[in-house]
Design a protein around this motif. Structure first.
Motif, PDB file in Angstrom:
ATOM      1  N   UNK A  15      77.475  -6.696  82.408  1.00 21.55           N
ATOM      2  CA  UNK A  15      78.927  -6.643  82.200  1.00 21.55           C
ATOM      3  C   UNK A  15      79.248  -5.249  81.721  1.00 21.55           C
ATOM      4  N   UNK A  16      80.188  -4.576  82.392  1.00 21.20           N
ATOM      5  CA  UNK A  16      80.550  -3.236  81.935  1.00 21.20           C
ATOM      6  C   UNK A  16      81.970  -3.228  81.386  1.00 21.20           C
ATOM      7  N   UNK A  17      82.295  -2.154  80.722  1.00 23.45           N
ATOM      8  CA  UNK A  17      83.589  -2.004  80.034  1.00 23.45           C
ATOM      9  C   UNK A  17      84.263  -0.757  80.571  1.00 23.45           C
ATOM     10  N   UNK A  18      85.348  -0.984  81.347  1.00 24.95           N
ATOM     11  CA  UNK A  18      85.947   0.097  82.135  1.00 24.95           C
ATOM     12  C   UNK A  18      87.007   0.907  81.382  1.00 24.95           C
ATOM     13  N   UNK A  19      87.717   0.290  80.452  1.00 21.38           N
ATOM     14  CA  UNK A  19      88.851   0.985  79.828  1.00 21.38           C
ATOM     15  C   UNK A  19      88.373   1.974  78.769  1.00 21.38           C
ATOM     16  N   UNK A  20      89.138   3.042  78.610  1.00 26.55           N
ATOM     17  CA  UNK A  20      88.773   4.086  77.646  1.00 26.55           C
ATOM     18  C   UNK A  20      88.945   3.603  76.205  1.00 26.55           C
ATOM     19  N   UNK A  21      89.912   2.701  75.977  1.00 27.87           N
ATOM     20  CA  UNK A  21      90.260   2.315  74.607  1.00 27.87           C
ATOM     21  C   UNK A  21      89.615   1.025  74.168  1.00 27.87           C
ATOM     22  N   UNK A  22      89.469   0.892  72.858  1.00 30.08           N
ATOM     23  CA  UNK A  22      88.864  -0.319  72.305  1.00 30.08           C
ATOM     24  C   UNK A  22      89.763  -1.529  72.541  1.00 30.08           C
ATOM     25  N   UNK A  51      82.428   2.627  80.273  1.00 26.52           N
ATOM     26  CA  UNK A  51      82.173   3.122  78.912  1.00 26.52           C
ATOM     27  C   UNK A  51      80.972   2.477  78.228  1.00 26.52           C
ATOM     28  N   UNK A  52      80.362   1.502  78.897  1.00 26.07           N
ATOM     29  CA  UNK A  52      79.202   0.843  78.307  1.00 26.07           C
ATOM     30  C   UNK A  52      78.906  -0.425  79.081  1.00 26.07           C
ATOM     31  N   UNK A  53      77.744  -1.016  78.820  1.00 27.02           N
ATOM     32  CA  UNK A  53      77.359  -2.230  79.547  1.00 27.02           C
ATOM     33  C   UNK A  53      76.337  -3.029  78.758  1.00 27.02           C
ATOM     34  N   UNK A  54      76.244  -4.314  79.121  1.00 25.38           N
ATOM     35  CA  UNK A  54      75.331  -5.263  78.483  1.00 25.38           C
ATOM     36  C   UNK A  54      74.633  -6.071  79.572  1.00 25.38           C
ATOM     37  N   UNK A  55      73.342  -6.344  79.378  1.00 29.15           N
ATOM     38  CA  UNK A  55      72.587  -7.222  80.284  1.00 29.15           C
ATOM     39  C   UNK A  55      71.564  -8.009  79.468  1.00 29.15           C
ATOM     40  N   UNK A  94      74.131   0.609  93.268  1.00 27.52           N
ATOM     41  CA  UNK A  94      74.110   0.133  91.888  1.00 27.52           C
ATOM     42  C   UNK A  94      75.321   0.696  91.136  1.00 27.52           C
ATOM     43  N   UNK A  95      75.749  -0.026  90.103  1.00 26.52           N
ATOM     44  CA  UNK A  95      76.875   0.434  89.286  1.00 26.52           C
ATOM     45  C   UNK A  95      76.411   1.419  88.230  1.00 26.52           C
ATOM     46  N   UNK A  96      77.354   2.119  87.653  1.00 24.66           N
ATOM     47  CA  UNK A  96      77.065   3.057  86.576  1.00 24.66           C
ATOM     48  C   UNK A  96      78.150   2.854  85.521  1.00 24.66           C
ATOM     49  N   UNK A  97      77.870   2.312  84.346  1.00 24.03           N
ATOM     50  CA  UNK A  97      76.593   2.356  83.618  1.00 24.03           C
ATOM     51  C   UNK A  97      75.731   1.096  83.688  1.00 24.03           C
ATOM     52  N   UNK A  98      76.010   0.160  84.593  1.00 30.67           N
ATOM     53  CA  UNK A  98      75.189  -1.059  84.625  1.00 30.67           C
ATOM     54  C   UNK A  98      73.717  -0.761  84.943  1.00 30.67           C
ATOM     55  N   UNK A  99      73.466   0.235  85.791  1.00 28.38           N
ATOM     56  CA  UNK A  99      72.080   0.607  86.116  1.00 28.38           C
ATOM     57  C   UNK A  99      71.282   0.894  84.850  1.00 28.38           C
ATOM     58  N   UNK A 100      71.952   1.492  83.860  1.00 29.80           N
ATOM     59  CA  UNK A 100      71.278   1.900  82.625  1.00 29.80           C
ATOM     60  C   UNK A 100      70.871   0.720  81.752  1.00 29.80           C
TER      61      UNK A 100
END
Length: 423
Positions: free
Chosen positions: A217-224, A234-238, A294-300
């Motif tokens: 799951x990634x987080x696309x928006x710049x703001x919290x 802006x970040x991702x979780x797996x 692959x997605x970025x940042x999901x690849x990470x």
């Protein structure tokens, strides 16, 4: 073997990190690469769509496998370029053909493909400049919010979601008649808004067989709190906590199998990744979009959880023997947090010196927008680097990423402090 990775972002650094671990990889090249890939591979200053320069590099360095990171070369037909060249046709290219890449290259094509194979997605219609008034009339039939998508590639910025009908009509006019996204918005897809929680599912296929990679799951928006402008991520979780076995079975049967079967039915050369952007509406999965890489940042967060030798897996893809691969996964959760330049995703400055990366502990730092200048690592893009951790659960992993981020410094550095907030 000698291997080439095309691309310059965090995704490509992650690929390089995994491929460099393989006993089968003798020499590794990245074109054009970044300051991170420079530490584990040979960077070559070639653009990802400069096919003639890529050909020369491949022949000069006796490269036998090419892993394509970003979408542009795929949509422009790098796979076909290799297949149709006598000197290159035996080289393994990990990435789909130009026809396969249309699933990302054209939103309209993706929607038609889903309709054809009964794959659940939002209701939609597509419009051109000459059907602008029909587009406005279609908007009037929908409930807010309104989703407008440029048909072509727009660097992740071609999707606009608006709550006001008149604003949506004005945006449609801007996209179709004022070419807001250039040729990418010559056709605009308008679709119903789906309300739910998003996730990404990644599939690797050889055109006949497939394996499903870890969810993310990634987080696309710049703001919290997922506010503000869209970014590249802006970040991702797996893995994704809510994607339990029952939900994944629905995804497999209703989405993954029909997608791969559809590619087979249309005789499409597809040896690479399918990134399925999904939304969970109630308990039902629906497809938001396809990407053909692959997605970025999901690849990470996805690749660090795969224990297999990635080069061996790619060899099976090239030989259409992916049914012989069993994924060996790290049971731990992975998280990544993206450090970005101040001002991103709007105007930002480059060339800021980065310090502290040598002080981090028990994390993986994947470079994205970085370069080397006079022996120093400096910023060279909006998304600068991703800090990845693995731990028993995503909260513990995030804690470690954030703790280590405090050691990294560059002028106007920004990052989201709430990755995973909605889980």
């Amino acid at each position: 073997m000698n291997i080439l990775i095309l691309g310059s972002g965090g995704r490509e650094h992650t690929f390089a990190y995994k491929i460099a671990q393989s006993s089968k990889c003798e020499r590794l090249f990245v074109a054009p690469g970044n300051a991170g890939t420079a530490g584990i591979a040979t960077n070559v200053a070639i653009g990802v769509t400069d096919f003639e320069a890529i050909k020369k590099l491949v022949l000069d360095e006796q490269i036998t496998m090419v892993v394509v990171g970003p979408e542009d070369p795929l949509v422009q037909g790098v796979y076909d370029f290799f297949q149709n060249d006598k000197e290159l046709s035996e080289i393994a290219v990990i990435g789909p053909s130009k026809r396969g890449a249309l699933l990302e290259g054209s939103k309209e094509r993706a929607k038609e493909f889903m309709a054809m194979y009964d794959i659940p997605t939002a209701a939609y219609e597509s419009f051109k400049a000459e059907s602008l008034e029909a587009g406005k009339a279609f908007l009037e039939k929908l409930n807010a919010p309104y989703v407008l998508k440029a048909d072509g590639l727009a660097a992740g910025k071609g999707v606009v979601i608006l709550n006001d009908l008149e604003e949506a009509k004005a945006e449609l006019t801007d996209m179709l008649t004022n070419q807001k996204f250039g040729t990418a918005s010559e056709t605009v897809v308008i679709e119903e808004f789906l309300d739910g929680i998003e996730l990404s599912v990644f599939v690797l296929t050889d055109g006949k067989n497939y394996i499903t990679l870890p969810t993310a799951k990634d987080y696309k928006r710049i703001g919290e709190g997922d506010k503000g402008l869209n970014t590249g991520g802006m970040g991702a979780i797996s893995p994704v906590p809510f994607a339990d076995d029952a939900f994944m079975e629905k995804i497999e049967n209703r989405i993954i199998k029909p997608t791969v079967d559809g590619l087979k039915a249309e005789d499409i050369d597809y040896k690479g990744f399918i990134f399925i952007g999904l939304i969970k509406v109630g308990d039902e999965p629906k497809v938001i979009e396809y990407n053909v890489r692959m997605g970025d940042p999901e690849t990470e967060v996805v690749l660090p959880r795969i224990k297999n030798d990635l080069v061996e897996v790619f060899e099976k893809v090239a030989a259409q023997k992916l049914d012989e691969v069993t994924l060996d996964l790290d049971a731990r959760a992975a998280t990544t947090v993206m450090l970005v330049s101040g001002g991103y995703p709007e105007a930002y400055e480059k060339g800021k010196m980065i310090t502290g990366t040598e002080e981090v502990e028990d994390v993986l730092v994947f470079h994205a927008g970085t370069t080397l200048k006079d022996g120093e690592v400096v910023t060279a893009g909006g998304r600068v680097m991703a800090v990845t951790s693995l731990d028993a659960d995503f909260r513990a992993a995030l804690k470690n990423s954030y703790k280590n981020i405090e050691k990294i410094k560059f002028d106007k550095m920004n990052y989201r402090k709430d990755i995973g907030f909605d889980l």
